[in-house]
Design a protein around this motif. Structure first.
Motif, PDB file in Angstrom:
ATOM      1  N   ILE A  21      56.409  40.299  49.964  1.00 48.53           N
ATOM      2  CA  ILE A  21      55.039  40.011  49.550  1.00 48.53           C
ATOM      3  C   ILE A  21      55.013  39.479  48.122  1.00 48.53           C
ATOM      4  N   PHE A  22      56.057  39.804  47.347  1.00 49.18           N
ATOM      5  CA  PHE A  22      56.172  39.298  45.980  1.00 49.18           C
ATOM      6  C   PHE A  22      57.023  38.022  45.908  1.00 49.18           C
ATOM      7  N   LEU A  23      57.907  37.825  46.877  1.00 50.67           N
ATOM      8  CA  LEU A  23      58.832  36.701  46.838  1.00 50.67           C
ATOM      9  C   LEU A  23      58.470  35.590  47.822  1.00 50.67           C
ATOM     10  N   GLU A  24      58.101  35.973  49.049  1.00 55.22           N
ATOM     11  CA  GLU A  24      57.740  35.011  50.087  1.00 55.22           C
ATOM     12  C   GLU A  24      56.453  35.452  50.780  1.00 55.22           C
ATOM     13  N   PRO A  25      55.333  35.458  50.052  1.00 52.38           N
ATOM     14  CA  PRO A  25      54.093  35.987  50.621  1.00 52.38           C
ATOM     15  C   PRO A  25      53.597  35.212  51.839  1.00 52.38           C
ATOM     16  N   ALA A  26      53.805  33.902  51.873  1.00 54.50           N
ATOM     17  CA  ALA A  26      53.348  33.113  53.019  1.00 54.50           C
ATOM     18  C   ALA A  26      54.049  33.566  54.301  1.00 54.50           C
ATOM     19  N   LYS A  27      55.330  33.882  54.199  1.00 52.66           N
ATOM     20  CA  LYS A  27      56.080  34.366  55.361  1.00 52.66           C
ATOM     21  C   LYS A  27      55.542  35.716  55.830  1.00 52.66           C
ATOM     22  N   VAL A  28      55.189  36.580  54.883  1.00 53.18           N
ATOM     23  CA  VAL A  28      54.639  37.895  55.237  1.00 53.18           C
ATOM     24  C   VAL A  28      53.329  37.731  55.986  1.00 53.18           C
ATOM     25  N   PHE A  29      52.446  36.871  55.472  1.00 56.77           N
ATOM     26  CA  PHE A  29      51.149  36.703  56.125  1.00 56.77           C
ATOM     27  C   PHE A  29      51.286  36.020  57.483  1.00 56.77           C
ATOM     28  N   ALA A  50      47.492  42.065  50.211  1.00 61.27           N
ATOM     29  CA  ALA A  50      47.119  41.246  49.068  1.00 61.27           C
ATOM     30  C   ALA A  50      46.956  42.078  47.801  1.00 61.27           C
ATOM     31  N   SER A  51      46.672  43.367  47.958  1.00 58.92           N
ATOM     32  CA  SER A  51      46.458  44.247  46.799  1.00 58.92           C
ATOM     33  C   SER A  51      47.742  44.848  46.249  1.00 58.92           C
ATOM     34  N   MET A  52      48.873  44.494  46.823  1.00 55.38           N
ATOM     35  CA  MET A  52      50.134  45.083  46.385  1.00 55.38           C
ATOM     36  C   MET A  52      50.440  44.898  44.897  1.00 55.38           C
ATOM     37  N   PRO A  53      50.014  43.814  44.235  1.00 52.61           N
ATOM     38  CA  PRO A  53      50.246  43.723  42.780  1.00 52.61           C
ATOM     39  C   PRO A  53      49.633  44.884  42.013  1.00 52.61           C
ATOM     40  N   MET A  54      48.562  45.475  42.544  1.00 53.45           N
ATOM     41  CA  MET A  54      47.945  46.624  41.882  1.00 53.45           C
ATOM     42  C   MET A  54      48.892  47.824  41.850  1.00 53.45           C
ATOM     43  N   LEU A  55      49.890  47.811  42.735  1.00 50.14           N
ATOM     44  CA  LEU A  55      50.899  48.862  42.711  1.00 50.14           C
ATOM     45  C   LEU A  55      51.668  48.818  41.388  1.00 50.14           C
ATOM     46  N   LEU A  56      51.908  47.620  40.902  1.00 48.42           N
ATOM     47  CA  LEU A  56      52.586  47.475  39.612  1.00 48.42           C
ATOM     48  C   LEU A  56      51.715  48.039  38.494  1.00 48.42           C
ATOM     49  N   GLY A  57      50.403  47.849  38.612  1.00 44.90           N
ATOM     50  CA  GLY A  57      49.487  48.401  37.623  1.00 44.90           C
ATOM     51  C   GLY A  57      49.539  49.908  37.579  1.00 44.90           C
ATOM     52  N   ALA A  58      49.615  50.538  38.760  1.00 47.42           N
ATOM     53  CA  ALA A  58      49.699  51.996  38.815  1.00 47.42           C
ATOM     54  C   ALA A  58      51.004  52.489  38.201  1.00 47.42           C
ATOM     55  N   LYS A 112      37.077  46.998  30.397  1.00 51.56           N
ATOM     56  CA  LYS A 112      37.939  48.105  30.800  1.00 51.56           C
ATOM     57  C   LYS A 112      38.160  48.146  32.310  1.00 51.56           C
ATOM     58  N   SER A 113      37.355  47.408  33.073  1.00 50.94           N
ATOM     59  CA  SER A 113      37.460  47.413  34.532  1.00 50.94           C
ATOM     60  C   SER A 113      38.245  46.232  35.073  1.00 50.94           C
ATOM     61  N   PHE A 114      38.287  45.143  34.315  1.00 48.58           N
ATOM     62  CA  PHE A 114      38.894  43.910  34.826  1.00 48.58           C
ATOM     63  C   PHE A 114      40.389  43.883  34.540  1.00 48.58           C
ATOM     64  N   SER A 115      41.171  43.921  35.604  1.00 43.31           N
ATOM     65  CA  SER A 115      42.628  43.843  35.480  1.00 43.31           C
ATOM     66  C   SER A 115      43.074  42.398  35.638  1.00 43.31           C
ATOM     67  N   LEU A 116      44.022  41.982  34.814  1.00 41.43           N
ATOM     68  CA  LEU A 116      44.567  40.635  34.933  1.00 41.43           C
ATOM     69  C   LEU A 116      45.347  40.464  36.233  1.00 41.43           C
ATOM     70  N   LEU A 117      45.703  41.569  36.861  1.00 41.43           N
ATOM     71  CA  LEU A 117      46.366  41.495  38.162  1.00 41.43           C
ATOM     72  C   LEU A 117      45.418  41.002  39.247  1.00 41.43           C
ATOM     73  N   ASN A 118      44.108  40.993  38.965  1.00 42.33           N
ATOM     74  CA  ASN A 118      43.140  40.478  39.936  1.00 42.33           C
ATOM     75  C   ASN A 118      43.467  39.047  40.338  1.00 42.33           C
ATOM     76  N   PHE A 119      43.931  38.246  39.379  1.00 44.24           N
ATOM     77  CA  PHE A 119      44.236  36.850  39.690  1.00 44.24           C
ATOM     78  C   PHE A 119      45.338  36.761  40.741  1.00 44.24           C
ATOM     79  N   TRP A 120      46.327  37.614  40.652  1.00 48.13           N
ATOM     80  CA  TRP A 120      47.425  37.651  41.623  1.00 48.13           C
ATOM     81  C   TRP A 120      46.899  38.111  42.982  1.00 48.13           C
ATOM     82  N   VAL A 121      46.060  39.138  42.967  1.00 50.79           N
ATOM     83  CA  VAL A 121      45.485  39.659  44.213  1.00 50.79           C
ATOM     84  C   VAL A 121      44.640  38.588  44.897  1.00 50.79           C
ATOM     85  N   TRP A 122      43.817  37.872  44.127  1.00 44.57           N
ATOM     86  CA  TRP A 122      42.985  36.811  44.712  1.00 44.57           C
ATOM     87  C   TRP A 122      43.843  35.716  45.321  1.00 44.57           C
TER      88      TRP A 122
END
Length: 229
Positions: free
Chosen positions: A7-15, A130-138, A180-190
Motif C-alpha cells: 500500500i506504500f510501494l505499489e498502491p495501485a496493485k493493492v487496489f 487509504a488511511s494507512m499513512p495515518m498509522l505512521l502518524g500514530a 491542531k486537527s489538520f495532519s499533513l498526512l491527509n494529502f497522502w490519504v486523499w
C-alpha cells in the motif's frame, strides 16, 4: 499481509486486488488499535499534577470570566490523567470505528450518485487501506510520548499536524482547532483514496479526487468558517 507493505510501494496493485476481493479488517484493526493505544499511553505516562494544571489553564483560556467557585467545581468533577487514560483509550477506539463505518456508507452513496456501484464492504476497504499513512502518524505520536517530557501536552505530540509542526498557536487562537486537527498526512490519504476510486472505476483524477476529498472539504471548511466568524 503483503498489502501492508505494497500500500506504500505499489498502491495501485493493492487496489486492483481489493476490487476483486475487498478486505478491511487488518488495516482497520491496526489503525484504531494503535491510535487508541497511543492515546492511552499518553494519559498513563503524563505527569498527573502538571496535567491537571494544564487542563485547567485550557478551560480558563476559553472561559476567562469563570469565578473561583466555578473553577473549584470544574476541578472537583474533572477526572485525573490516569482515569482519563482508561476513558480516552476505549473512546478513541469506538470513535474511530464509527468514523470508518460512516466513510463506508459515504462511499456506498457516492457510488450510487456517480453511477459506480460500491458495496459497503468495498467502501470500508477503500477508506481503511487509504488511511494507512495515518498509522505512521500514530507511531510518531508513540515515539514522541516515550521520548518527551512527561509535562507535555498531547497536542504537542501530534508532530504530523500543522500545529505543532509548522506553527504553535495558543489554545484561544481562532485557528488553533483547525491547525491542531489538520495532519499533513491527509494529502497522502486523499491521494490513495482517489487512486483506489480511479483504479476501480477507470475515472479521471478529477472525479476521483472530488469523491476522496469531499468529506474533508466539508469538515475543515466548517472549522475554517468558525475560525473566520
Amino acid at each position: 499481509m503483503s498489502h501492508l507493505i505494497n500500500i506504500f510501494l505499489e498502491p495501485a496493485k493493492v487496489f486492483a486486488d481489493l476490487r476483486e476481493k475487498p478486505t478491511f479488517w487488518t488495516p482497520l484493526l491496526l489503525l484504531v488499535g494503535l491510535t487508541a493505544a497511543s492515546t492511552m499511553l499518553y494519559f498513563l505516562t503524563v505527569d498527573p499534577a502538571w496535567f491537571a494544571e494544564h487542563q485547567m489553564a485550557q478551560v480558563l483560556a476559553q472561559n476567562p470570566q469563570m469565578s473561583s467557585e466555578e473553577i473549584a467545581q470544574v476541578q472537583a468533577f474533572t477526572p485525573g490523567a490516569r482515569t482519563m487514560g482508561w476513558i480516552a483509550g476505549p473512546s478513541a477506539l469506538i470513535f474511530m470505528t464509527i468514523i470508518f463505518l460512516i466513510y463506508g456508507v459515504y462511499y456506498l452513496l457516492a457510488g450510487k450518485v456517480s453511477g459506480h456501484p460500491v458495496s459497503f464492504r468495498h467502501g470500508l476497504a477503500l477508506v481503511s487501506w487509504a488511511s494507512m499513512p495515518m498509522l505512521l502518524g500514530a507511531v510518531v505520536v508513540i515515539g514522541a510520548i516515550l521520548t518527551s517530557s512527561p509535562q507535555s501536552s498531547l497536542e504537542s505530540m501530534q508532530l504530523t499536524n500543522i500545529d505543532p509542526l509548522l506553527v504553535q498557536l495558543p489554545m484561544d487562537h481562532e485557528w488553533s482547532m483547525l491547525a491542531k486537527s489538520f495532519s499533513l498526512l491527509n494529502f497522502w490519504v486523499w491521494f490513495l483514496a482517489a487512486l483506489g476510486w480511479k483504479t476501480w472505476f477507470r475515472t479521471g483524477w478529477g472525479q476521483a479526487l472530488f469523491v476522496a476529498m469531499l468529506p474533508s472539504i466539508v469538515i475543515y471548511g466548517v472549522m475554517a468558517l468558525f475560525a473566520i466568524i
